[in-house]
Design a protein around this motif. Sequence first.
Motif, PDB file in Angstrom:
ATOM      1  N   SER A 146       0.835  -1.207   0.000  1.00 43.78           N
ATOM      2  CA  SER A 146       0.000   0.000   0.000  1.00 43.78           C
ATOM      3  C   SER A 146       0.872   1.260   0.000  1.00 43.78           C
ATOM      4  CB  SER A 146      -0.939  -0.006   1.216  1.00 43.78           C
ATOM      5  OG  SER A 146      -0.174   0.137   2.390  1.00 43.78           O
ATOM      6  N   PHE A 147       2.176   1.099   0.201  1.00 44.38           N
ATOM      7  CA  PHE A 147       3.080   2.257   0.224  1.00 44.38           C
ATOM      8  C   PHE A 147       3.803   2.484  -1.102  1.00 44.38           C
ATOM      9  CE2 PHE A 147       3.713   1.137   4.956  1.00 44.38           C
ATOM     10  CZ  PHE A 147       2.633   1.914   5.326  1.00 44.38           C
ATOM     11  N   VAL A 148       3.505   1.660  -2.137  1.00 43.43           N
ATOM     12  CA  VAL A 148       4.295   1.770  -3.373  1.00 43.43           C
ATOM     13  C   VAL A 148       4.240   3.180  -3.963  1.00 43.43           C
ATOM     14  CG1 VAL A 148       4.496   0.941  -5.752  1.00 43.43           C
ATOM     15  CG2 VAL A 148       4.207  -0.687  -3.903  1.00 43.43           C
ATOM     16  N   VAL A 188       7.906   6.744   9.592  1.00 41.85           N
ATOM     17  CA  VAL A 188       7.337   7.727  10.527  1.00 41.85           C
ATOM     18  C   VAL A 188       6.781   8.981   9.849  1.00 41.85           C
ATOM     19  CG1 VAL A 188       8.520   7.102  12.670  1.00 41.85           C
ATOM     20  CG2 VAL A 188       9.736   8.430  10.997  1.00 41.85           C
ATOM     21  N   SER A 189       6.642   8.956   8.519  1.00 40.67           N
ATOM     22  CA  SER A 189       6.102  10.103   7.766  1.00 40.67           C
ATOM     23  C   SER A 189       6.908  11.389   7.955  1.00 40.67           C
ATOM     24  CB  SER A 189       4.638  10.377   8.141  1.00 40.67           C
ATOM     25  OG  SER A 189       3.835   9.303   7.782  1.00 40.67           O
ATOM     26  N   ILE A 190       8.218  11.265   8.162  1.00 41.60           N
ATOM     27  CA  ILE A 190       9.043  12.479   8.226  1.00 41.60           C
ATOM     28  C   ILE A 190       9.593  12.736   6.832  1.00 41.60           C
ATOM     29  CG2 ILE A 190      11.195  13.469   9.122  1.00 41.60           C
ATOM     30  CD1 ILE A 190      10.705  12.021  11.736  1.00 41.60           C
ATOM     31  N   ASP A 191       9.290  13.912   6.276  1.00 44.81           N
ATOM     32  CA  ASP A 191       9.845  14.194   4.949  1.00 44.81           C
ATOM     33  C   ASP A 191      10.430  15.598   4.826  1.00 44.81           C
ATOM     34  OD1 ASP A 191       7.464  15.465   5.001  1.00 44.81           O
ATOM     35  OD2 ASP A 191       6.530  14.299   3.390  1.00 44.81           O
ATOM     36  N   ASP A 192      10.468  16.331   5.965  1.00 44.14           N
ATOM     37  CA  ASP A 192      11.115  17.638   5.922  1.00 44.14           C
ATOM     38  C   ASP A 192      12.620  17.421   5.719  1.00 44.14           C
ATOM     39  OD1 ASP A 192      12.060  20.203   6.385  1.00 44.14           O
ATOM     40  OD2 ASP A 192      12.146  19.868   8.562  1.00 44.14           O
ATOM     41  N   VAL A 239       7.734  12.151  18.275  1.00 44.22           N
ATOM     42  CA  VAL A 239       6.908  11.834  17.105  1.00 44.22           C
ATOM     43  C   VAL A 239       5.814  10.823  17.496  1.00 44.22           C
ATOM     44  CG1 VAL A 239       6.942  10.815  14.780  1.00 44.22           C
ATOM     45  CG2 VAL A 239       8.821  12.294  15.513  1.00 44.22           C
ATOM     46  N   ILE A 240       6.206   9.827  18.298  1.00 47.81           N
ATOM     47  CA  ILE A 240       5.248   8.769  18.676  1.00 47.81           C
ATOM     48  C   ILE A 240       4.133   9.354  19.558  1.00 47.81           C
ATOM     49  CG2 ILE A 240       4.982   6.556  19.880  1.00 47.81           C
ATOM     50  CD1 ILE A 240       8.049   6.113  19.196  1.00 47.81           C
ATOM     51  N   LYS A 241       4.544  10.186  20.535  1.00 45.69           N
ATOM     52  CA  LYS A 241       3.554  10.825  21.436  1.00 45.69           C
ATOM     53  C   LYS A 241       2.530  11.598  20.618  1.00 45.69           C
ATOM     54  CE  LYS A 241       5.309  11.929  25.908  1.00 45.69           C
ATOM     55  NZ  LYS A 241       6.745  11.918  25.955  1.00 45.69           N
ATOM     56  N   LYS A 242       3.050  12.397  19.690  1.00 50.31           N
ATOM     57  CA  LYS A 242       2.161  13.237  18.872  1.00 50.31           C
ATOM     58  C   LYS A 242       1.249  12.345  18.016  1.00 50.31           C
ATOM     59  CE  LYS A 242       2.145  17.126  15.655  1.00 50.31           C
ATOM     60  NZ  LYS A 242       1.154  16.564  14.802  1.00 50.31           N
ATOM     61  N   ARG A 243       1.832  11.257  17.486  1.00 49.90           N
ATOM     62  CA  ARG A 243       1.032  10.383  16.630  1.00 49.90           C
ATOM     63  C   ARG A 243      -0.129   9.768  17.419  1.00 49.90           C
ATOM     64  NH1 ARG A 243       2.032   7.640  12.014  1.00 49.90           N
ATOM     65  NH2 ARG A 243       3.127   9.559  11.542  1.00 49.90           N
ATOM     66  N   PRO A 254      -4.676   5.521  10.414  1.00 51.24           N
ATOM     67  CA  PRO A 254      -4.131   4.283  11.002  1.00 51.24           C
ATOM     68  C   PRO A 254      -3.237   3.518  10.033  1.00 51.24           C
ATOM     69  CG  PRO A 254      -6.550   4.223  10.890  1.00 51.24           C
ATOM     70  CD  PRO A 254      -6.128   5.517  10.288  1.00 51.24           C
ATOM     71  N   THR A 255      -3.272   3.891   8.739  1.00 55.08           N
ATOM     72  CA  THR A 255      -2.482   3.131   7.761  1.00 55.08           C
ATOM     73  C   THR A 255      -1.439   4.008   7.060  1.00 55.08           C
ATOM     74  OG1 THR A 255      -4.190   3.581   6.123  1.00 55.08           O
ATOM     75  CG2 THR A 255      -4.289   1.442   7.217  1.00 55.08           C
ATOM     76  N   GLN A 256      -1.210   5.233   7.579  1.00 56.19           N
ATOM     77  CA  GLN A 256      -0.372   6.155   6.799  1.00 56.19           C
ATOM     78  C   GLN A 256       1.105   5.742   6.739  1.00 56.19           C
ATOM     79  OE1 GLN A 256      -1.013   9.745   9.319  1.00 56.19           O
ATOM     80  NE2 GLN A 256       1.211  10.034   9.154  1.00 56.19           N
ATOM     81  N   ASP A 257       1.568   5.009   7.763  1.00 60.17           N
ATOM     82  CA  ASP A 257       2.965   4.562   7.757  1.00 60.17           C
ATOM     83  C   ASP A 257       3.120   3.415   8.749  1.00 60.17           C
ATOM     84  OD1 ASP A 257       2.803   5.756  10.207  1.00 60.17           O
ATOM     85  OD2 ASP A 257       3.977   7.516   9.682  1.00 60.17           O
ATOM     86  N   ILE A 258       4.351   2.921   8.897  1.00 58.77           N
ATOM     87  CA  ILE A 258       4.555   1.768   9.787  1.00 58.77           C
ATOM     88  C   ILE A 258       4.378   2.175  11.240  1.00 58.77           C
ATOM     89  CG2 ILE A 258       6.322   0.083  10.524  1.00 58.77           C
ATOM     90  CD1 ILE A 258       7.056  -0.070   7.511  1.00 58.77           C
TER      91      ILE A 258
END
Length: 478
Positions: A146-148, A188-192, A239-243, A254-258
Amino acid sequence: MEINFTTLSMVIFLIALTFKLFRNKSLSSIDPSKLPPGRTGWPIIGESLDFLGTGRSGHPEKFINDRMHTFSSQIFRTSLFYESIAVFCGPMGNKFLFSNENKLVTSWWPRSLYKIVPSQPVANSPEAMSMRKLLLRFLKPETLHSFVGAMDCVAKQHLKTCWENKSQVLVYPLAKSYTFALAWKLFVSIDDPIEVAKLSDAFSVVLCGVISIPIDLPGTSLNKSIRAANFIRKHLHEVIKKRKIDLENKKASPTQDILSHMVLTCDDNGQFLSEADIADKILVLILAGHDTASAAITFLIKYLAELPHIYNEVRKEQMEIVKSKAPGELLNSEDIKMMKYSWNVACEVMRLAPPVQGTFREAMTDFTYQGHTIPKGWKLYWSGNTTHRNAKYFPDPERFDPSRFEGNGPAPYTYVPFGGGPRMCPGIEYAKLDILVFMHNIVTKFKWEKIYPDEKIVIDPLPIPAKGLPIRLQPQVY
Ligand code: HEM
């Protein structure tokens, strides 16, 4: 191949000395004539220098081949880093080690790793089994496929920033920065770019400590590595706390990243994973997956430069996919299924240049293999180098031939770039997508040639081209 040797011998000596000071072994109960044939080399350092390629042998592959020839093609004994080692060879040796996990043998990692990731469970403990199950859940093909599209986005962005409008690039560092960018995005959806660069720099320091003297004192690689790992962990905790909050407030998917999968997953006891556990799992995955995938991509580019007919076939397959899509449409999992030839090419690259040379196991008890006694506590080594270039299993082994992977492919236990058995690399599907998505983008946009046609390969400790593989680039038209 040759080895980067500047500080290596000093490191080996210090490792050996550390082991010597803190360990005391006895083999008194074992009949020496029953041990596997081989030699133990110099006092303390054993045959470490030869193994790492600094002595007569030249490189680990030659080290193994010479001894298989001199002593036995099934098993031989050596001594590395003050450890008694039995090297299990050939498909039978691989099969034996892979199928006796937690019965006769258990995996063994450098002790530095346990200092960098203290929550890493001891190899054969129930916690280790449960952790492995969880890793396999997070890295299962359905999740990854699903991440392709997201992977394709990262690859396109990377090529745009670092490759386009350049006449020359240095492949190895770029392959590393691509696999880092991909990992931070997918995990973790970090892309900055600034945040990615900060974390990636810290990660490079962590990696240096994994294979280092296991002494944690100010100034040592291990000490720097532990501090860098703590820095990453602290960042990940935030990052985890915020998530968690964002998931509760439906501001994150719930499916945006690992990470989302990890936050919402329960372990075997029905408990959600703690923030510390999640942060360490992400660390372990990036540690295990980063350099390996970067090395595979680097060698892929090297072989495609050397073999224009293979490049043309890969490009043909990838252009079919481009033609089947609307302008701007991203890759999806169906496209990946169409990349059969490209994957065979990647497999052939990993046969000839396996990113991981081999890994260790430890004997859990005294046992007998091929009539030889293996004492409890000995370290056992398997390596693709005992089969990957053997004409018995791969006819004309030096020839680059992706058709070896058609049909049933190589015979069992002969092709082992990802290991095997219960400890086989859980990142194999991730690595496959990582490599194929990159391959798609690079061959559809560029062709290239090596600047140094005879660039040497060094082991550092993964195989890499000595100068980082500089290439001349030419844009391709669709
Ligand atoms: C081309 C890329 C890769 C190669 C060649 C590779 C190869 C390997 C090998 C040979 C092992 C040891 C297996 C054994 O001892 O039997 C291993 C273990 C491991 N790999 Fe990979 N790997 C790659 C990419 C990845 C990626 C992308 C990830 C994570 C996303 C990953 C995660 C792991 C983990 C966590 C382990 C330890 C497994 C355990 O001890 O149970 N690997 N890998």
